[in-house]
Scaffold this motif. Structure first.
Motif, PDB file in Angstrom:
ATOM      1  N   TYR A  12    -111.447 -39.994  20.664  1.00  0.00           N
ATOM      2  CA  TYR A  12    -112.646 -39.802  19.832  1.00  0.00           C
ATOM      3  C   TYR A  12    -113.324 -38.134  20.843  1.00  0.00           C
ATOM      4  O   TYR A  12    -113.785 -38.298  21.450  1.00  0.00           O
ATOM      5  N   GLY A  55    -114.063 -34.079  19.073  1.00  0.00           N
ATOM      6  CA  GLY A  55    -114.276 -32.878  17.433  1.00  0.00           C
ATOM      7  C   GLY A  55    -115.397 -32.537  17.946  1.00  0.00           C
ATOM      8  O   GLY A  55    -116.309 -33.218  18.609  1.00  0.00           O
ATOM      9  N   LEU A 108    -118.841 -32.405  15.820  1.00  0.00           N
ATOM     10  CA  LEU A 108    -119.155 -33.432  14.482  1.00  0.00           C
ATOM     11  C   LEU A 108    -121.152 -33.584  15.120  1.00  0.00           C
ATOM     12  O   LEU A 108    -121.360 -33.040  16.147  1.00  0.00           O
ATOM     13  N   GLU A 124    -119.556 -43.075   8.938  1.00  0.00           N
ATOM     14  CA  GLU A 124    -119.199 -41.854   8.891  1.00  0.00           C
ATOM     15  C   GLU A 124    -117.496 -42.282  10.487  1.00  0.00           C
ATOM     16  O   GLU A 124    -116.764 -41.161  10.059  1.00  0.00           O
ATOM     17  N   LEU A 125    -117.534 -43.114  11.190  1.00  0.00           N
ATOM     18  CA  LEU A 125    -116.981 -43.188  11.848  1.00  0.00           C
ATOM     19  C   LEU A 125    -115.257 -44.405  10.904  1.00  0.00           C
ATOM     20  O   LEU A 125    -114.336 -43.267  11.453  1.00  0.00           O
ATOM     21  N   GLU A 156    -114.538 -42.693   8.525  1.00  0.00           N
ATOM     22  CA  GLU A 156    -113.746 -41.798   7.410  1.00  0.00           C
ATOM     23  C   GLU A 156    -112.985 -41.032   9.399  1.00  0.00           C
ATOM     24  O   GLU A 156    -112.482 -40.430   8.671  1.00  0.00           O
ATOM     25  N   TYR A 157    -113.604 -40.373  10.247  1.00  0.00           N
ATOM     26  CA  TYR A 157    -113.174 -40.545  11.271  1.00  0.00           C
ATOM     27  C   TYR A 157    -111.889 -41.212  11.540  1.00  0.00           C
ATOM     28  O   TYR A 157    -110.987 -40.836  12.299  1.00  0.00           O
ATOM     29  N   TRP A 158    -112.000 -42.619  11.558  1.00  0.00           N
ATOM     30  CA  TRP A 158    -110.503 -43.117  12.165  1.00  0.00           C
ATOM     31  C   TRP A 158    -109.772 -43.239  10.710  1.00  0.00           C
ATOM     32  O   TRP A 158    -108.505 -43.032  11.090  1.00  0.00           O
ATOM     33  N   GLU A 213    -108.338 -40.305   9.811  1.00  0.00           N
ATOM     34  CA  GLU A 213    -107.375 -39.490  10.609  1.00  0.00           C
ATOM     35  C   GLU A 213    -106.629 -39.826  11.922  1.00  0.00           C
ATOM     36  O   GLU A 213    -105.750 -39.569  12.567  1.00  0.00           O
ATOM     37  N   VAL A 214    -108.137 -40.684  12.484  1.00  0.00           N
ATOM     38  CA  VAL A 214    -107.620 -40.589  13.987  1.00  0.00           C
ATOM     39  C   VAL A 214    -106.468 -42.032  14.474  1.00  0.00           C
ATOM     40  O   VAL A 214    -105.462 -41.998  15.279  1.00  0.00           O
TER      41      VAL A 214
END
Length: 168
Positions: free
Chosen positions: A87, A89, A91, A150-151, A153-155, A157-158
């Protein structure tokens, strides 16, 4: 098997598998039900249909070859929980605060878990955070659901790089 055949098989399984909406209607009421049904519709519309996991009331949200998060429900309560991972970056501050405010401590829920661990979530140190599901949104309302989206979308990539037991 061709890609078209796989897509047809997935659609058929989705029709015959348990549906999260059935449990939402059974377990939740009022705004909780409305928010959960809206979130389930959002997930389906964005190719992240919930799939039952561990049996009733547990659902996993997949994207490509990884799992992004899970949903757990019981009477009058639902949680969206995200797995252990990086977690970090740059943002929006409000988003980061919402995620940090949702970090949960270890509650020793199962015997074979390595228990809590220290971790950093968007620059803030947490001690004894839940080893598997550190970020949990409980009974999320409209604004929390926007942060969850939003999380997600972040995940996307993660998740491929996560060390969580449940992402792959």
């Amino acid at each position: 098997m061709s890609e078209k055949s796989n897509a047809s098989l997935d659609k058929e399984q989705e029709k015959t598998s348990p549906q999260i909406e059935e449990e939402i209607l059974e377990l939740l009421e009022g705004d909780l039900k409305k928010n959960a049904l809206g979130f389930a519709a959002y997930l389906r519309a964005n190719q992240m249909a919930p799939r039952q996991w561990f049996g009733p009331t547990y659902w996993r949200i997949s994207y490509e070859n990884n799992y992004l998060c899970s949903i757990f429900m019981n009477k009058d309560k639902w949680r969206v929980f995200f797995f252990s991972g990086d977690y970090k970056g740059e943002l929006e501050e409000e988003f980061i605060k919402a995620v940090q405010d949702s970090v949960m401590p270890c509650i020793s829920c199962v015997d074979d878990c390595p228990k809590g661990k220290d971790m950093t979530v968007f620059g803030k140190e947490f001690t004894n955070a839940c080893f598997q599901f550190p970020v949990q949104f409980v009974n999320p309302n409209g604004s929390a659901l926007e942060y969850i989206k939003e999380l997600l979308e972040y995940w996307k990539e993660v998740a491929p790089h996560s060390d969580s037991w449940h992402c792959h």
